[in-house]
Enzyme design. Sequence first.
Site, PDB file in Angstrom:
ATOM      1  N   GLU A 129       1.018  -1.364   0.016  1.00 15.95           N
ATOM      2  CA  GLU A 129      -0.199  -0.063   0.237  1.00 15.95           C
ATOM      3  C   GLU A 129       1.014   0.985   0.047  1.00 15.95           C
ATOM      4  OE1 GLU A 129      -3.828  -0.667   2.450  1.00 15.95           O
ATOM      5  OE2 GLU A 129      -2.484  -1.925   3.259  1.00 15.95           O
ATOM      6  N   SER A 153      -6.232  -2.879   1.413  1.00 17.27           N
ATOM      7  CA  SER A 153      -6.627  -2.545   0.270  1.00 17.27           C
ATOM      8  C   SER A 153      -7.105  -3.303  -0.806  1.00 17.27           C
ATOM      9  CB  SER A 153      -5.338  -1.703  -0.440  1.00 17.27           C
ATOM     10  OG  SER A 153      -5.213  -0.418   0.143  1.00 17.27           O
ATOM     11  N   TYR A 155      -9.587   2.654  -5.500  1.00 19.53           N
ATOM     12  CA  TYR A 155      -8.600   3.726  -5.823  1.00 19.53           C
ATOM     13  C   TYR A 155      -8.648   4.235  -7.355  1.00 19.53           C
ATOM     14  CZ  TYR A 155      -7.002   2.083  -1.395  1.00 19.53           C
ATOM     15  OH  TYR A 155      -6.645   1.789  -0.264  1.00 19.53           O
ATOM     16  N   ARG A 178     -11.439   2.461  11.048  1.00 16.22           N
ATOM     17  CA  ARG A 178     -12.731   2.247  10.352  1.00 16.22           C
ATOM     18  C   ARG A 178     -12.767   0.815  10.150  1.00 16.22           C
ATOM     19  NH1 ARG A 178     -10.575   2.750   4.916  1.00 16.22           N
ATOM     20  NH2 ARG A 178     -11.091   0.344   5.102  1.00 16.22           N
ATOM     21  N   ASP A 220     -14.936  -2.302   8.364  1.00 15.84           N
ATOM     22  CA  ASP A 220     -15.503  -2.751   6.960  1.00 15.84           C
ATOM     23  C   ASP A 220     -16.492  -4.073   7.340  1.00 15.84           C
ATOM     24  OD1 ASP A 220     -13.530  -1.185   6.259  1.00 15.84           O
ATOM     25  OD2 ASP A 220     -12.210  -2.732   5.408  1.00 15.84           O
ATOM     26  N   GLU A 238     -13.155  -6.810   9.404  1.00 16.59           N
ATOM     27  CA  GLU A 238     -11.818  -6.140   9.731  1.00 16.59           C
ATOM     28  C   GLU A 238     -12.116  -4.798  10.175  1.00 16.59           C
ATOM     29  OE1 GLU A 238      -8.909  -5.041   7.500  1.00 16.59           O
ATOM     30  OE2 GLU A 238     -10.103  -4.020   5.783  1.00 16.59           O
ATOM     31  N   ASN A 256      -9.578  -1.400  10.692  1.00 13.41           N
ATOM     32  CA  ASN A 256      -8.407  -0.591  10.069  1.00 13.41           C
ATOM     33  C   ASN A 256      -7.948   0.409  10.979  1.00 13.41           C
ATOM     34  OD1 ASN A 256      -8.340  -1.673   7.268  1.00 13.41           O
ATOM     35  ND2 ASN A 256     -10.373  -1.126   7.378  1.00 13.41           N
ATOM     36  N   GLY A 268      -7.138   5.067   4.944  1.00 13.24           N
ATOM     37  CA  GLY A 268      -6.678   6.131   4.157  1.00 13.24           C
ATOM     38  C   GLY A 268      -7.227   7.653   4.615  1.00 13.24           C
TER      39      GLY A 268
END
Length: 304
Positions: A15, A147, A211, A251, A253, A265, A267, A271
């Site tokens: 990443e 990612s 992205y 964050r 998911d 998961e 994070n 980002g």
Amino acid sequence: MKKKVLILSGGISKERLISLDTGLQVANELKKNGYKVKISEPNNNLQKNIKNFKPGIIFNALHGQFGEDGYIQSLLDRYKIPYTHSGVLASAIAMDKEISKKIFLKNKINTPKYFTYSYDIKNADLIKKIKKKLKFPVVVKPLNEGSSVNVYICNEKNIFRILYSIKQYKKVMIEEFIGGREIQVAIMGNKKLGAIELKPKRKFYDYKAKYNSSAKTEHIIPVDLPKNKLNQVLSMSLKAHKLIGCKGVTRSDFKFENGKFYLLEINTQPGMTKLSLVPEIAAFKGISFIKLIEWILKDATTKK
Ligand SMILES: Nc1ncnc2c1ncn2[C@@H]1O[C@H](COP(=O)(O)OP(=O)(O)O)[C@@H](O)[C@H]1O
Ligand SMILES: [Mg+2]
């Protein structure tokens, strides 16, 4: 006088490019607002950069292995300079999808069924095990990547080709595939910040969908959910954040299918470009990009 901020970005994880983007955007925003900023790679120059620049604080804009998994955090602890986001232990736990799932399950946070595979059983036996425990399709993923790198949806026909293409991980997760909606939640310092829904045009929310603006993933905010359901997913995130001992902004998911949320998961260093999800959720809640960054910096100075 405003603080001098050293921004750590780049690194050697898959990443790297996302991290460079996060680093640059955070740097620009801070400079615009009167901060002194230096960007550094987490390499041999880091010590020299710290010595010469004398930052009051370090913004960790790294993602993935060595930057988000406790390694760099343990190094930073030795410099005794406050750094953003979670500390060593929480970072390590959150980065490891197997360990964090064990914690979710132990604490009744719903997560897709799974087992890990270490390339140690016969192909036919693996197929039998999948059919017995999960059924096809399944999701194959590394335990400590991000990612969507090397995340695949597999059927009985392609699973071995995929498993052998990512054999370098030695151990991977095989997880039940959950259809339905994709919802992500931001937590900001033990408070529920908000949620966003992603509607990828691709098969799933993979690297390109994340992205590549030409992949045209739709971002939906506010999320169309009944109040109690929205609160449920926000509470699941906050619970995971607290259980793992995360700090700052995280964050989580989720997939949402048949009225049930599944936590994939959490994070610890989401980002942080202007177009990233946490800044988007924050903006929706009236918190500008600079206010979010300043909050993260301030939070870094409180104990981990
Ligand atoms: N069990 C699953 N069922 C359905 N989709 C999944 C599942 N696991 C992962 N995905 C898809 O892959 C994406 C990345 O998976 P995730 O576990 O969040 O790993 P990463 O750390 O790479 O983001 C998810 O956002 C989702 O679109
Ligand atoms: Mg994810």
